[in-house]
Design an enzyme around this catalytic site. Structure first.
Site, PDB file in Angstrom:
ATOM      1  N   LYS A  37       1.019  -1.343   0.069  1.00  0.00           N
ATOM      2  CA  LYS A  37      -0.579   0.048  -0.407  1.00  0.00           C
ATOM      3  C   LYS A  37       0.536   1.892  -0.243  1.00  0.00           C
ATOM      4  O   LYS A  37       2.370   0.995   0.175  1.00  0.00           O
ATOM      5  CB  LYS A  37      -1.168   0.381   1.266  1.00  0.00           C
ATOM      6  CG  LYS A  37      -0.120  -0.052   2.493  1.00  0.00           C
ATOM      7  CD  LYS A  37      -0.876  -0.743   3.781  1.00  0.00           C
ATOM      8  CE  LYS A  37      -0.834  -0.210   5.523  1.00  0.00           C
ATOM      9  NZ  LYS A  37      -0.581  -1.102   5.928  1.00  0.00           N
ATOM     10  N   ARG A 135     -10.703  -1.305  15.143  1.00  0.00           N
ATOM     11  CA  ARG A 135     -10.454  -0.606  14.510  1.00  0.00           C
ATOM     12  C   ARG A 135     -11.315  -1.158  13.054  1.00  0.00           C
ATOM     13  O   ARG A 135     -12.844  -1.148  13.329  1.00  0.00           O
ATOM     14  CB  ARG A 135      -9.326   0.100  13.847  1.00  0.00           C
ATOM     15  CG  ARG A 135      -8.561   0.751  14.464  1.00  0.00           C
ATOM     16  CD  ARG A 135      -7.348   1.185  13.598  1.00  0.00           C
ATOM     17  NE  ARG A 135      -6.445  -0.180  12.808  1.00  0.00           N
ATOM     18  CZ  ARG A 135      -5.520  -0.144  11.732  1.00  0.00           C
ATOM     19  NH1 ARG A 135      -4.563   1.357  11.613  1.00  0.00           N
ATOM     20  NH2 ARG A 135      -4.702  -1.530  11.157  1.00  0.00           N
ATOM     21  N   TYR A 264      15.990  29.896  10.298  1.00  0.00           N
ATOM     22  CA  TYR A 264      15.172  31.254  10.769  1.00  0.00           C
ATOM     23  C   TYR A 264      15.703  30.385  12.238  1.00  0.00           C
ATOM     24  O   TYR A 264      15.275  29.554  12.132  1.00  0.00           O
ATOM     25  CB  TYR A 264      13.310  30.332   9.943  1.00  0.00           C
ATOM     26  CG  TYR A 264      13.073  30.251   8.494  1.00  0.00           C
ATOM     27  CD1 TYR A 264      13.561  31.664   8.448  1.00  0.00           C
ATOM     28  CD2 TYR A 264      13.194  29.699   7.707  1.00  0.00           C
ATOM     29  CE1 TYR A 264      12.363  31.575   7.085  1.00  0.00           C
ATOM     30  CE2 TYR A 264      12.811  29.513   6.727  1.00  0.00           C
ATOM     31  CZ  TYR A 264      12.604  30.692   5.789  1.00  0.00           C
ATOM     32  OH  TYR A 264      12.505  31.452   4.548  1.00  0.00           O
ATOM     33  N   MET A 312      11.463  24.888   3.745  1.00  0.00           N
ATOM     34  CA  MET A 312      10.607  24.149   2.864  1.00  0.00           C
ATOM     35  C   MET A 312      11.546  23.547   1.594  1.00  0.00           C
ATOM     36  O   MET A 312      11.552  21.980   1.991  1.00  0.00           O
ATOM     37  CB  MET A 312       9.820  24.793   2.357  1.00  0.00           C
ATOM     38  CG  MET A 312       8.674  24.152   1.277  1.00  0.00           C
ATOM     39  SD  MET A 312       7.429  25.504   0.906  1.00  0.00           S
ATOM     40  CE  MET A 312       7.197  26.325   1.997  1.00  0.00           C
TER      41      MET A 312
HETATM   42  C1  PLP Z   1       0.332  -2.290   6.617  1.00  0.00           C
HETATM   43  C2  PLP Z   1      -0.525  -3.636   6.816  1.00  0.00           C
HETATM   44  C3  PLP Z   1       0.975  -4.653   7.016  1.00  0.00           C
HETATM   45  C4  PLP Z   1       1.902  -4.093   7.040  1.00  0.00           C
HETATM   46  O1  PLP Z   1       2.833  -3.853   8.683  1.00  0.00           O
HETATM   47  P1  PLP Z   1       3.984  -3.907   8.650  1.00  0.00           P
HETATM   48  O2  PLP Z   1       4.174  -3.549   9.697  1.00  0.00           O
HETATM   49  O3  PLP Z   1       4.655  -2.872   7.542  1.00  0.00           O
HETATM   50  O4  PLP Z   1       4.648  -5.124   8.383  1.00  0.00           O
HETATM   51  C5  PLP Z   1      -0.134  -5.821   7.438  1.00  0.00           C
HETATM   52  N1  PLP Z   1      -1.303  -6.032   8.022  1.00  0.00           N
HETATM   53  C6  PLP Z   1      -2.386  -5.155   7.923  1.00  0.00           C
HETATM   54  C7  PLP Z   1      -3.533  -5.266   7.381  1.00  0.00           C
HETATM   55  C8  PLP Z   1      -1.639  -3.932   6.875  1.00  0.00           C
HETATM   56  O5  PLP Z   1      -2.884  -2.823   6.922  1.00  0.00           O
END
Ligand code: PLP
Length: 373
Positions: A37, A135, A264, A312
């Site tokens: 993802k 969740r 800054y 920035m």
């Molecule tokens: C992002 C995610 C993972 C991966 O987790 P890591 O800690 O990066 O290994 C696994 N399962 C779900 C449902 C996730 O959303």
């Protein structure tokens, strides 16, 4: 062509090495579903998927149908799990792209069931159970309702049952143990109904490393594939290589007289005469502002501290300790490196965040160049 003054190098070979190292921790019967993802945590969705498909990934976990669409358009035929639920309107596309949706509520199961019945179609899906993270997921008490829906609708093909660990990087935490216990109990209840989902999966990277898959027959590693450890303790269990390296070229070097202000704030005044290198990387390039006066980079084989505020589009490094004169055009490593010169875990700790946030921010905002040797 104008050369990039900052860029991200993605070492696909390191990705292969990490996949193999994680594979070696597991029984060969356990399937690996890499989580890609958010542009594969900033490393590039398609490039990462191609390499891990070659290495023997069972399929991939994504969080947006858009990501699945890109994978299918690129010719990837492996299973794709849509990890974080779906909206009803997405179902025609989910079906068409052969995505396996994860159902995270009873309502979603009803919607999926209605859609399939109306169209006369069947679809594989995974069911997410809430084992204590609160969740996504169906509560164990809701299972009778799930069984009722499934028994009346043959179009719904339950092929996996999953949950997610809230703090597996602390394997001895009572919550981790409670979640595992709850998941195993749910597994027994599901099997006792005569249902035979092919997969049960619970483990993220930490669950894979510390709990060897946490009693499932599929694991879902993300961060560890990209070469970052879920916690310091994990370094004793597996050797990983950073996949992402962030580099930039120094734009300018100047001297600061004792007492001179810098940037800054000014957040910094020179305590003595200093040499300062200006690097064209700032928070808009994903280099977190919270690293002001805390971060460090790697130049000519040694660490050089970030001094003053990150702005920035630029930051400043104290290069006074470097022996021969530092020149504009020299390369510095801001993250990663072939020997983990700038560990992402260390930067994350200094910035008060986690490695995930740093990798996503830097990887998504910069030109990526790939190598696979
Ligand atoms: C992002 C995610 C993972 C991966 O987790 P890591 O800690 O990066 O290994 C696994 N399962 C779900 C449902 C996730 O959303």
């Amino acid at each position: 062509m104008i050369r990039w003054s900052r860029w991200v190098e993605i070492n696909l070979w390191a990705l292969r090495v990490n996949f193999r190292a994680l594979r070696a921790l597991l029984s060969p019967k356990i399937a690996i579903l890499p989580v890609i993802k958010s542009e594969a945590y900033g490393h590039g969705l398609l490039e990462v998927a191609r390499v891990l498909a070659e290495e023997g990934a069972y399929g991939f976990g994504v969080s947006e149908p858009e990501e699945a669409l890109r994978l299918r358009k690129a010719g990837l035929a492996l299973p794709i799990l849509l990890l974080s639920g779906f909206e009803k309107d997405w179902l025609p596309e989910i079906y068409q792209l052969r995505i396996i949706p994860v159902v995270v509520s009873v309502k979603m199961l009803e919607e999926l069931g209605k859609f399939l019945q109306r169209k006369g179609l069947s679809m594989e899906f995974h069911l997410k159970i809430n084992t204590g993270m609160n969740r996504f997921g169906i509560d164990p008490e809701e299972l009778p309702r799930v069984f009722e829906i499934l028994s009346k609708n043959p179009h719904l093909k339950l092929s996996g049952v999953m949950s997610h660990l809230a703090c597996a990087e602390k394997p001895d935490d009572p919550l981790t143990q409670e979640q595992q216990r709850c998941f195993l109990e749910v597994k027994q209840v599901i099997l006792s109904q005569g249902l035979k989902p092919r997969f049960f999966h619970l483990a993220n990277s930490a669950g894979l490393i510390f709990l060897r898959g946490a009693s499932g027959n599929m694991v879902r590693p993300g961060i560890s594939l990209y070469g970052s450890y879920p916690s310091f303790k994990a370094r004793a269990y597996v050797k990983l290589k950073p996949v992402m390296t962030f580099k930039a070229r120094i734009l300018q070097v100047r001297s600061l007289k004792k007492g001179a202000a810098l940037g800054y704030g000014p957040l910094y005044r020179a305590p003595s005469e200093r040499r300062v290198a200006l690097v064209p990387v700032g928070y808009d390039d994903g280099y977190l502002r919270s690293l002001s006066h805390k971060g460090f980079a790697w130049l000519r084989g040694r660490r050089v501290p970030v001094i003053g505020a990150i702005s920035m589009r630029c930051l400043t490094l104290d290069v006074s300790e470097i022996e021969n004169e530092v020149l504009p055009g020299e390369e510095v490593i801001l993250l990663g490196g072939p020997k983990e010169e700038v560990p992402v875990d260390e930067l994350a700790e200094l910035a008060g965040t986690i490695s995930y946030e740093i990798l996503c921010a830097i990887g998504r905002r910069n030109q990526r160049v790939y190598r696979d040797v």
